[in-house]
Design a protein around this motif. Structure first.
Motif, PDB file in Angstrom:
ATOM      1  N   ARG A  90       0.830  -1.208   0.000  1.00 24.78           N
ATOM      2  CA  ARG A  90       0.000   0.000   0.000  1.00 24.78           C
ATOM      3  C   ARG A  90       0.865   1.260   0.000  1.00 24.78           C
ATOM      4  N   VAL A  91       1.974   1.209   0.712  1.00 28.91           N
ATOM      5  CA  VAL A  91       2.879   2.361   0.740  1.00 28.91           C
ATOM      6  C   VAL A  91       3.451   2.625  -0.644  1.00 28.91           C
ATOM      7  N   ARG A  92       3.946   1.583  -1.282  1.00 29.66           N
ATOM      8  CA  ARG A  92       4.596   1.757  -2.585  1.00 29.66           C
ATOM      9  C   ARG A  92       3.613   2.177  -3.670  1.00 29.66           C
ATOM     10  N   GLU A  93       2.397   1.635  -3.650  1.00 25.62           N
ATOM     11  CA  GLU A  93       1.467   1.980  -4.714  1.00 25.62           C
ATOM     12  C   GLU A  93       0.972   3.415  -4.594  1.00 25.62           C
ATOM     13  N   ARG A  94       1.168   4.036  -3.429  1.00 19.99           N
ATOM     14  CA  ARG A  94       0.836   5.456  -3.264  1.00 19.99           C
ATOM     15  C   ARG A  94       2.059   6.349  -3.423  1.00 19.99           C
ATOM     16  N   HIS A  95       3.160   5.791  -3.893  1.00 23.23           N
ATOM     17  CA  HIS A  95       4.394   6.531  -4.168  1.00 23.23           C
ATOM     18  C   HIS A  95       4.974   7.141  -2.893  1.00 23.23           C
ATOM     19  N   LEU A  96       4.844   6.438  -1.768  1.00 24.43           N
ATOM     20  CA  LEU A  96       5.384   6.902  -0.495  1.00 24.43           C
ATOM     21  C   LEU A  96       6.636   6.114  -0.142  1.00 24.43           C
ATOM     22  N   THR A  97       7.394   6.640   0.804  1.00 21.70           N
ATOM     23  CA  THR A  97       8.602   5.977   1.284  1.00 21.70           C
ATOM     24  C   THR A  97       8.261   5.150   2.514  1.00 21.70           C
ATOM     25  N   PRO A  98       8.647   3.868   2.571  1.00 19.85           N
ATOM     26  CA  PRO A  98       8.338   3.038   3.744  1.00 19.85           C
ATOM     27  C   PRO A  98       8.969   3.608   5.006  1.00 19.85           C
ATOM     28  N   PRO A  99       8.438   3.242   6.171  1.00 15.50           N
ATOM     29  CA  PRO A  99       9.005   3.741   7.435  1.00 15.50           C
ATOM     30  C   PRO A  99      10.394   3.186   7.683  1.00 15.50           C
ATOM     31  N   ASN A 100      11.100   3.817   8.621  1.00 13.97           N
ATOM     32  CA  ASN A 100      12.444   3.366   8.972  1.00 13.97           C
ATOM     33  C   ASN A 100      12.396   1.947   9.520  1.00 13.97           C
ATOM     34  N   LYS A 101      13.431   1.181   9.215  1.00 13.90           N
ATOM     35  CA  LYS A 101      13.447  -0.232   9.593  1.00 13.90           C
ATOM     36  C   LYS A 101      13.972  -0.402  11.016  1.00 13.90           C
ATOM     37  N   ILE A 106       7.627  -2.613  14.863  1.00 11.76           N
ATOM     38  CA  ILE A 106       7.607  -1.151  14.882  1.00 11.76           C
ATOM     39  C   ILE A 106       7.105  -0.611  13.545  1.00 11.76           C
ATOM     40  N   MET A 107       7.556  -1.208  12.447  1.00 14.28           N
ATOM     41  CA  MET A 107       7.079  -0.776  11.136  1.00 14.28           C
ATOM     42  C   MET A 107       5.574  -0.977  11.012  1.00 14.28           C
ATOM     43  N   LEU A 108       5.093  -2.108  11.511  1.00 14.64           N
ATOM     44  CA  LEU A 108       3.662  -2.388  11.408  1.00 14.64           C
ATOM     45  C   LEU A 108       2.850  -1.428  12.266  1.00 14.64           C
ATOM     46  N   GLU A 109       3.346  -1.109  13.463  1.00 14.87           N
ATOM     47  CA  GLU A 109       2.630  -0.164  14.321  1.00 14.87           C
ATOM     48  C   GLU A 109       2.534   1.214  13.668  1.00 14.87           C
ATOM     49  N   SER A 110       3.601   1.641  13.017  1.00 14.75           N
ATOM     50  CA  SER A 110       3.556   2.946  12.352  1.00 14.75           C
ATOM     51  C   SER A 110       2.569   2.938  11.192  1.00 14.75           C
TER      52      SER A 110
END
Length: 665
Positions: A90-101, A106-110
């Motif tokens: 969903r992040v990539r298809e909206r042309h957004l940058t994924p959260p910090n690893k 933690i990534m899922l919570e964000s």
């Protein structure tokens, strides 16, 4: 006729541009074809997968809430691994940058947080709307200078919302002092007057150091090649424009700068100074650099910078290289470096300080616009594209200067009474604090070893510590340790500056400069939740005995959960998506057929793991109990033997020479 589209060649600055079809003036293409191609590219700027960029703020909020809820439902029904995979899609298809690893959880919570989606969608929308206006030729000096009017209004609206939030939020410390966040913001560098004052103090101190060291100063102006400019200087469309955004153009300048500094390091050249970023009338950034260097290095330093500044398309300026790189040596007999750069600083802060009486055009910018109206547009341009306007290089860290200026003499004395610092370290800190509070940046540079030195060699550096929780349940009464760190919004570790570390010949000494623990609440609300509550402890509790600065009356307060699903609730508690949410989020419906099998597999794995964990826990409990009992028996035996030896000494049955050293210590 040739197509006005082509791929960018090897003369590329940003990897992101290599994979994108760019605009260019192909030989034989007419201006109407170029404009038609730019208009077509402009219309594609609004499409970001399921999200369509628009000025509708409520639509953005609804979309952020819907996609965050879809991720939440996925996590409850599919498990973390599958849910994270779908969320990143969903992040990539909206042309957004994924959260910090920081880890899967933690990534899922964000990604389950609407605020995370809203913030990034808002930034994406602002930039896409502005780039569309640039492609259409509306951002220019003849129409809407620096930034388009629609995006400028969006930035103003956002600033007004932020101002209302600051006015409605109250910060309370452990002493009972109350302030609105707006009052506290006015005390820092967010206040344009304070920001201007600090910048000029730093520049003046750097100039004073250069004079004392006999250094040469110069002012450079660096401009990008024509392919990065959508409009010509006269306001007409540029047929060579390749579609680069200001953010991508800034990346090109940063790449040139990094190559230059690497070449200086290889050649053993040392410089320091200030970099100022300004927009051209069409929003393309250019740099002004105020730099100091040794006189014998001036020619080599300038030649290296010129080489990289003209690296791309040098044939464009073969007749006049100063169009792209202009170097002006500052003559002290005609004026100071501070006086030379003051207008560049003013027209990027608030434009008020430079307007002198009886000086014609002193209140106007390069394009004849009043500073009072152009400066807010420049600031909005900087916020929209995330471009830092001022950047010092080669000087000691400014964090130490700011921390020294915030120290309180009474609390500093209390801290020294508690930790008993080494005298040399105390003298270093007090000398630096004295000159910092006096605002003497030159003497501060002298005490810190001066510019052009490695920061690790400075006698004082920031003291950064991972924040500690004040939950009393995490306190070990036997060891005195706090076993849980203060985590961020999504469970990530949070490090912040608590004070200063002073290096002396004996070792290092820490000084606390953050004395208060703040609770931030909205006006009229007794309880602060989520964004309306931020709690910071005065100091990490395991640094000094007794928990300095901790209000134990508030210890143990429960924090509000970030989501409606906690680790203790069953996955079925999440409400299903309605039809509108399914349509907005797009990808959720594609995975309905996998839900039952994935959920059953997850439940089976959890049950099997629970059996293993229970067996391991019982075995560990028995082992720990036996080890504890054995330690207690040994301790009792040692104590009994010690008492027996003392009694025999008292009766004269043994002499001290008969007892081994340390037996009764």
């Amino acid at each position: 006729m040739s197509s006005p589209f082509r791929r960018q060649g090897g003369d590329e600055c940003s990897p992101a541009l290599e994979k994108r079809t760019l605009l260019a003036g192909v030989a034989g293409a007419s201006m109407p074809d170029i404009i038609k191609a730019r208009n077509a590219l402009a219309e594609t700027q609004l499409d970001c997968g399921p999200w369509k960029c628009s000025n509708d703020e409520q639509a953005l909020i609804d979309h952020a809430n819907a996609v965050a809820r879809a991720v939440e439902v996925d996590a409850a029904q599919l498990g973390p691994e599958k849910a994270l995979e779908l969320a990143l899609h969903r992040v990539r298809e909206r042309h957004l940058t994924p959260p910090n690893k920081h880890g899967m959880n933690i990534m899922l919570e964000s990604l389950k947080c609407p605020r995370w989606w809203g913030k990034r969608l808002r930034k994406l929308t602002n930039r896409r709307l502005e780039q569309r206006q640039r492609l259409l030729g509306r951002t220019q000096k003849k129409d809407e200078i620096y930034i388009s009017d629609p995006v400028y209004r969006r930035m103003i609206d956002q600033a007004n919302r932020n101002a209302r939030y600051l006015e409605e939020s109250i910060a309370v410390n452990q002493d009972g002092d109350e302030y609105t966040l707006a009052e506290l913001v006015e005390l820092g560098t967010s206040n344009p007057k304070n920001r201007y004052a600090e910048l000029m103090v730093r520049i003046s101190g750097l100039e004073h150091w250069g004079e004392k060291q006999g250094l040469t100063s110069a002012m450079w102006t660096i401009t990008l090649q024509s392919a990065k400019h959508p409009m010509r200087h006269n306001g007409s469309p540029n047929p060579k424009y390749d579609g680069a955004t200001p953010k991508e153009a800034q990346a090109c300048l940063q790449k040139q700068w990094s190559k230059t500094r690497a070449a200086w390091d290889r050649a053993g050249l040392r410089v320091y100074g200030l970099r100022i970023v300004e927009p051209h009338h069409d929003g393309t950034p250019h740099w002004h650099i105020l730099i100091w260097m040794r006189p014998e290095d001036e020619a080599q330093v300038t030649a290296i910078m010129r080489r990289y500044a003209l690296e791309h398309c040098p044939e464009e300026v073969a007749h006049n290289p100063s169009i792209r790189f202009k170097s002006v040596r500052i003559d002290p007999s005609k004026g100071s470096a501070t006086g030379y750069v003051v207008k560049y600083v003013c027209k990027n802060v608030n434009g008020e300080q430079h307007a002198r009486k009886n000086v014609e055009g002193d209140d106007l910018d390069l394009y004849g616009e009043p500073l009072a109206t152009s400066v807010p547009r420049v600031e909005a341009w900087s916020r929209c594209w995330g471009i830092r306007q001022f950047q010092f290089f080669g000087e000691p860290t400014i964090d130490v200067w700011r921390q020294l200026r915030r120290t309180d003499e009474e609390r500093l004395a209390d801290w020294e009474a508690a930790i008993r610092p080494e005298p040399e370290a105390a003298a270093i800190l007090h000398d630096a604090r004295k000159v910092a509070i006096a605002g003497d940046y030159y003497k501060y540079l002298c005490l810190m070893g001066g510019p052009m030195q490695p920061r690790d060699a400075a006698p004082i550096r920031p003291w950064r510590v991972v924040r500690q929780t004040t939950d009393i349940a995490n306190f070990d009464r036997i060891t005195g340790e706090w076993t849980s760190d203060k985590l961020g919004r999504y469970g990530e570790p949070v490090a912040s500056t608590w004070g200063l570390v002073v290096n002396s010949q004996v070792g290092q000494t820490e000084y606390l400069t953050r004395y208060y623990r703040w609770t931030i609440e909205r006006k009229g609300e007794a309880d602060a939740v989520d964004v309306q509550r931020v709690t910071e402890t005065a100091t990490p509790l395991n640094l000094v005995g007794g928990g300095v600065g901790v209000d134990f009356q508030r210890v143990g307060e429960a924090a509000a959960p970030w989501t409606c699903i906690s680790n203790c609730t069953d996955g079925d508690s999440a409400a299903p998506l309605d039809e509108w949410e399914r349509q907005v989020t797009g990808s959720f419906g594609e995975h309905d057929r996998h839900l039952r099998s994935e959920r059953q597999r997850r439940i089976t794995n959890i049950q099997q793991q629970a059996k293993i964990d229970a067996k391991q826990y019982r075995a560990m409990s028995v082992r720990r109990r036996l080890e504890h009992e054995e330690r207690e028996r040994l301790r009792a035996s040692l104590e009994e033997g010690r008492e027996l030896l003392i009694a025999m000494l008292a009766r004269g049955e043994l002499s001290p020479a008969d007892i081994p050293p340390g037996a009764i210590a």
